[in-house]
Design a protein around this motif. Structure first.
Motif, PDB file in Angstrom:
ATOM      1  N   GLU A  93       0.820  -1.214   0.000  1.00  0.00           N
ATOM      2  CA  GLU A  93       0.000   0.000   0.000  1.00  0.00           C
ATOM      3  C   GLU A  93       0.853   1.264   0.000  1.00  0.00           C
ATOM      4  OE1 GLU A  93      -2.559  -0.162   3.360  1.00  0.00           O
ATOM      5  OE2 GLU A  93      -3.548  -1.975   2.662  1.00  0.00           O
ATOM      6  N   THR A  94       0.252   2.334  -0.455  1.00  0.00           N
ATOM      7  CA  THR A  94       0.940   3.628  -0.462  1.00  0.00           C
ATOM      8  C   THR A  94       1.308   4.015   0.975  1.00  0.00           C
ATOM      9  OG1 THR A  94      -0.591   4.153  -2.215  1.00  0.00           O
ATOM     10  CG2 THR A  94       0.710   5.959  -1.377  1.00  0.00           C
ATOM     11  N   GLY A  95       2.549   4.418   1.158  1.00  0.00           N
ATOM     12  CA  GLY A  95       2.990   4.895   2.472  1.00  0.00           C
ATOM     13  C   GLY A  95       3.318   3.794   3.463  1.00  0.00           C
ATOM     14  N   SER A 102       9.868   2.771   0.080  1.00  0.00           N
ATOM     15  CA  SER A 102      11.074   3.539  -0.267  1.00  0.00           C
ATOM     16  C   SER A 102      12.047   3.566   0.902  1.00  0.00           C
ATOM     17  CB  SER A 102      10.706   4.961  -0.651  1.00  0.00           C
ATOM     18  OG  SER A 102       9.755   4.935  -1.666  1.00  0.00           O
ATOM     19  N   THR A 103      11.530   3.734   2.115  1.00  0.00           N
ATOM     20  CA  THR A 103      12.411   3.792   3.289  1.00  0.00           C
ATOM     21  C   THR A 103      13.170   2.477   3.432  1.00  0.00           C
ATOM     22  OG1 THR A 103      10.717   5.158   4.316  1.00  0.00           O
ATOM     23  CG2 THR A 103      12.447   4.354   5.756  1.00  0.00           C
ATOM     24  N   LEU A 104      12.469   1.358   3.222  1.00  0.00           N
ATOM     25  CA  LEU A 104      13.145   0.064   3.370  1.00  0.00           C
ATOM     26  C   LEU A 104      14.233  -0.120   2.310  1.00  0.00           C
ATOM     27  CD1 LEU A 104      12.969  -2.556   5.168  1.00  0.00           C
ATOM     28  CD2 LEU A 104      11.997  -3.600   3.142  1.00  0.00           C
ATOM     29  N   GLU A 124      10.740  11.316  -2.842  1.00  0.00           N
ATOM     30  CA  GLU A 124       9.395  11.829  -3.168  1.00  0.00           C
ATOM     31  C   GLU A 124       8.313  10.796  -2.817  1.00  0.00           C
ATOM     32  OE1 GLU A 124       8.563  11.165  -7.725  1.00  0.00           O
ATOM     33  OE2 GLU A 124      10.695  11.071  -7.276  1.00  0.00           O
ATOM     34  N   GLU A 125       7.162  11.326  -2.416  1.00  0.00           N
ATOM     35  CA  GLU A 125       6.002  10.468  -2.121  1.00  0.00           C
ATOM     36  C   GLU A 125       5.293  10.124  -3.419  1.00  0.00           C
ATOM     37  OE1 GLU A 125       2.856  11.835   0.456  1.00  0.00           O
ATOM     38  OE2 GLU A 125       4.364  12.397   1.951  1.00  0.00           O
ATOM     39  N   ALA A 126       4.708   8.939  -3.471  1.00  0.00           N
ATOM     40  CA  ALA A 126       3.936   8.592  -4.673  1.00  0.00           C
ATOM     41  C   ALA A 126       2.540   9.193  -4.547  1.00  0.00           C
ATOM     42  CB  ALA A 126       3.850   7.089  -4.795  1.00  0.00           C
ATOM     43  N   ASP A 183       7.492  -2.052  13.957  1.00  0.00           N
ATOM     44  CA  ASP A 183       7.578  -1.393  15.268  1.00  0.00           C
ATOM     45  C   ASP A 183       6.207  -0.946  15.771  1.00  0.00           C
ATOM     46  OD1 ASP A 183       7.651   0.292  13.034  1.00  0.00           O
ATOM     47  OD2 ASP A 183       8.389   1.987  14.209  1.00  0.00           O
ATOM     48  N   THR A 184       5.184  -1.061  14.904  1.00  0.00           N
ATOM     49  CA  THR A 184       3.858  -0.607  15.328  1.00  0.00           C
ATOM     50  C   THR A 184       3.009  -1.759  15.875  1.00  0.00           C
ATOM     51  OG1 THR A 184       2.982  -0.921  13.110  1.00  0.00           O
ATOM     52  CG2 THR A 184       3.822   1.271  13.631  1.00  0.00           C
ATOM     53  N   ILE A 185       3.632  -2.896  16.080  1.00  0.00           N
ATOM     54  CA  ILE A 185       2.876  -4.056  16.559  1.00  0.00           C
ATOM     55  C   ILE A 185       3.663  -4.682  17.723  1.00  0.00           C
ATOM     56  CG2 ILE A 185       3.899  -5.563  14.783  1.00  0.00           C
ATOM     57  CD1 ILE A 185       1.223  -6.967  14.540  1.00  0.00           C
ATOM     58  N   ALA A 188      17.962   3.941  13.279  1.00  0.00           N
ATOM     59  CA  ALA A 188      16.900   3.592  14.232  1.00  0.00           C
ATOM     60  C   ALA A 188      15.716   4.534  14.071  1.00  0.00           C
ATOM     61  CB  ALA A 188      17.454   3.697  15.640  1.00  0.00           C
ATOM     62  N   ARG A 189      14.638   4.207  14.761  1.00  0.00           N
ATOM     63  CA  ARG A 189      13.477   5.113  14.850  1.00  0.00           C
ATOM     64  C   ARG A 189      13.330   5.478  16.310  1.00  0.00           C
ATOM     65  NH1 ARG A 189      10.904   5.079  10.051  1.00  0.00           N
ATOM     66  NH2 ARG A 189       9.224   6.384  10.852  1.00  0.00           N
ATOM     67  N   GLN A 190      13.320   6.761  16.529  1.00  0.00           N
ATOM     68  CA  GLN A 190      13.290   7.211  17.920  1.00  0.00           C
ATOM     69  C   GLN A 190      11.872   7.605  18.321  1.00  0.00           C
ATOM     70  OE1 GLN A 190      16.112  10.327  18.740  1.00  0.00           O
ATOM     71  NE2 GLN A 190      16.398   9.522  20.811  1.00  0.00           N
TER      72      GLN A 190
HETATM   73  P1  GTP Z   1       4.834   5.700  -1.325  1.00  0.00           P
HETATM   74  O1  GTP Z   1       6.016   5.568  -2.204  1.00  0.00           O
HETATM   75  O2  GTP Z   1       4.318   7.085  -1.216  1.00  0.00           O
HETATM   76  O3  GTP Z   1       3.770   4.700  -1.639  1.00  0.00           O
HETATM   77  O4  GTP Z   1       5.262   5.374   0.172  1.00  0.00           O
HETATM   78  P2  GTP Z   1       6.308   4.277   0.631  1.00  0.00           P
HETATM   79  O5  GTP Z   1       5.626   2.963   0.713  1.00  0.00           O
HETATM   80  O6  GTP Z   1       7.510   4.363  -0.196  1.00  0.00           O
HETATM   81  O7  GTP Z   1       6.571   4.757   2.119  1.00  0.00           O
HETATM   82  P3  GTP Z   1       7.759   5.663   2.628  1.00  0.00           P
HETATM   83  O8  GTP Z   1       9.007   4.891   2.674  1.00  0.00           O
HETATM   84  O9  GTP Z   1       7.750   6.923   1.848  1.00  0.00           O
HETATM   85  O10 GTP Z   1       7.289   5.908   4.116  1.00  0.00           O
HETATM   86  C1  GTP Z   1       6.090   6.510   4.427  1.00  0.00           C
HETATM   87  C2  GTP Z   1       6.117   6.945   5.894  1.00  0.00           C
HETATM   88  O11 GTP Z   1       6.262   5.824   6.735  1.00  0.00           O
HETATM   89  C3  GTP Z   1       7.297   7.852   6.201  1.00  0.00           C
HETATM   90  O12 GTP Z   1       6.872   8.835   7.103  1.00  0.00           O
HETATM   91  C4  GTP Z   1       8.297   6.929   6.879  1.00  0.00           C
HETATM   92  O13 GTP Z   1       9.117   7.592   7.819  1.00  0.00           O
HETATM   93  C5  GTP Z   1       7.378   5.966   7.590  1.00  0.00           C
HETATM   94  N1  GTP Z   1       8.027   4.669   7.754  1.00  0.00           N
HETATM   95  C6  GTP Z   1       8.794   4.036   6.883  1.00  0.00           C
HETATM   96  N2  GTP Z   1       9.202   2.873   7.397  1.00  0.00           N
HETATM   97  C7  GTP Z   1       8.655   2.792   8.641  1.00  0.00           C
HETATM   98  C8  GTP Z   1       8.729   1.815   9.675  1.00  0.00           C
HETATM   99  O14 GTP Z   1       9.357   0.778   9.551  1.00  0.00           O
HETATM  100  N3  GTP Z   1       8.042   2.081  10.823  1.00  0.00           N
HETATM  101  C9  GTP Z   1       7.323   3.203  10.987  1.00  0.00           C
HETATM  102  N4  GTP Z   1       6.704   3.368  12.123  1.00  0.00           N
HETATM  103  N5  GTP Z   1       7.242   4.130  10.032  1.00  0.00           N
HETATM  104  C10 GTP Z   1       7.909   3.941   8.879  1.00  0.00           C
END
Ligand code: GTP
Ligand code: MG
Length: 444
Positions: free
Chosen positions: A50-52, A56-58, A70-72, A187-189, A253-255
């Motif tokens: 899903e979006t967000g 990308s972060t991973l 950039e966000e999709a 980390d949300t579970i 890390a995530r703080q």
């Molecule tokens: P799109 O490309 O827009 O679909 O989003 P994406 O799936 O690439 O997500 P993205 O990596 O842009 O992250 C979206 C939001 O989730 C950002 O605010 C990140 O900081 C947050 N985020 C990413 N990874 C994690 C995670 O492992 N845990 C938490 N809690 N938040 C995360």
């Protein structure tokens, strides 16, 4: 070589011989390594989630770089595949990495067709490779292989169960790509919920017959670690590009107000396991499985669809030449049949049009005859009327002459006998005053 010699040669047992001294083919593996290093590698990752969800972060965390920030868009009317290729280098090894994002996945109200663009994208990459393979002048050596080697399927950390969209999509993809399911934003579970969630996901995948990628256990060197890791699936990962000071070290890390989730801490999440399995241990196996299993299946189905076979109905090998000839004959036959059909259709059409035209001509002719008859009748009537009028006119003229004669005679008589009797006078002035054409008489 005669056929019998050939048979004897192939049936001969292989003998083990020892070498008298160093020959040098023990350097073959080194030659392969050096060749591969010079060529470089390509690796293609498809991210579905899903979006967000944190795709990308991973990716940024996995390769320790920043690919995209950039966000999709969240407002796509359908899922769109967006490939981006990067050249990476570690030591002297070059990696051409393609990350394909399924943009807009899960954003539509109707998600029935969400899997389709993904399947089509994967098939298109297989098709491109097949086309290159079938070329007479192939250049597979420097061909940019865009076939998807792995699909990272991002599962939302609901703690409940898989969504039907996840099951349908994974089911549609499992015969085309190596799927590694991962629980995103782990980390949300909570820890106990995560444990139950993992078990639930695996049982749902099994009961729905979804085949996910299993780390290979046939190579002794990695069999143990791979079988342990298979038991950890789906990996629960956390992504972050932020660096936080823990002790006297900076770690990713995530703080949070209540603590720090360290991405590379194995007691916090499975990120290290994923990186280990995906990049350090099984990257080559993923590439190989893509070629030998998924692409092979695509190629086989495609060639069978085109009419190619390995054996004929008598189980004899089918040569390409024969297949080509058969296909050619079938094609020509079909072409002839179609031509004949078209010709027949054309003839029928011409006949139909001819008949229609004849009918129209006949109708026009009838109409013309009818009008002609009416016209003649009218003409006849007018002629009769004309004759009647002429006769009336003649009669009128005759009477007119008679009256004029009578008048002139009367006038003459009056001038000779001025004193005429009252009776005669009266007769003269009582002459008719008008003449009727219709009755042909004078009226007073
Ligand atoms: P799109 O490309 O827009 O679909 O989003 P994406 O799936 O690439 O997500 P993205 O990596 O842009 O992250 C979206 C939001 O989730 C950002 O605010 C990140 O900081 C947050 N985020 C990413 N990874 C994690 C995670 O492992 N845990 C938490 N809690 N938040 C995360
Ligand atoms: Mg993104």
């Amino acid at each position: 070589m005669a056929a019998t010699d050939l048979e004897r040669f192939s049936n001969e047992e292989k003998r083990n011989l020892s070498l008298g001294g160093h020959v040098g083919f023990d350097s073959l593996p080194d030659q392969l390594v050096s060749k591969s290093v010079t060529q470089g590698f390509s690796f293609n990752i498809l991210c579905v989630g899903e979006t967000g969800i944190g795709k990308s972060t991973l990716m940024n965390t996995l390769f320790n770089t920043t690919f995209e920030t950039e966000e999709a868009s969240h407002y796509e009317s359908a899922v769109r595949l967006r490939p981006r290729t990067y050249d990476l280098q570690e030591s002297n090894v070059h990696l051409k990495l393609t990350i394909v994002d399924a943009v807009g996945f899960g954003d539509q109200i109707n998600k029935d067709e969400s899997y389709r663009p993904i399947v089509e994208y994967i098939d298109t990459q297989f098709e491109n490779y097949l086309q290159e393979e079938l070329k007479i002048r192939r250049s597979l050596f420097n061909y940019h292989d865009t076939r998807i080697h792995v699909c990272l399927y991002f599962i939302t950390p609901t703690g409940h169960s898989l969504k039907s969209l996840d099951l349908v999509t994974m089911k549609k993809l499992d015969s085309k790509v190596n799927i590694i399911p991962i629980i995103a934003k782990a980390d949300t579970i909570s820890k106990s919920e995560l444990h139950k969630f993992k078990i639930k996901i695996m049982s749902e995948l099994v009961s729905n017959g979804v085949q996910i990628y299993q780390f290979p256990t046939d190579d002794e060197a990695v069999a143990e670690i791979n079988s342990v890791m298979n038991a950890h699936l789906p990996f629960a990962v956390v992504g972050s590009t932020e660096e936080v000071k823990v002790g006297n070290k900076l770690v990713r890390a995530r703080q949070y107000p209540w603590g720090v989730v360290q991405v590379e801490n194995e007691s916090h999440c499975d990120f290290v396991k994923l990186r280990e399995m995906l990049i350090r241990v099984n990257m080559e196996d993923l590439r190989e499985q893509t070629h030998t299993r998924h692409y092979e299946l695509y190629r086989r189905c495609k060639l069978e669809e085109m009419g190619f076979k390995d054996t004929d109905p008598d189980n004899q090998p089918f040569s390409l030449q024969e297949t080509y000839e058969t296909k050619r004959k079938e094609f020509l036959g079909e072409l002839q049949r179609k031509e004949e059909e078209m010709r027949q259709m054309f003839v029928n059409k011409v006949k139909e049009t001819e008949a229609e035209l004849k009918e129209k001509e006949r109708e026009l002719h009838e109409k013309f005859e009818h009008l002609k008859r009416i016209h003649q009748e009218e003409k006849r009537k007018v002629e009769e009327k004309r004759k009647e009028l002429e006769e009336e006119m003649n009669a009128f003229n005759r009477r007119k002459v008679a009256v004029e004669t009578l008048q002139s005679q009367s006038l003459q008589a009056t001038s000779q006998q001025p004193l005429k009797k009252d009776k005669d006078k009266k007769n003269f002035f009582s002459l008719p005053s008008a003449y009727s054409i219709t009755t042909g008489r004078y009226v007073n």
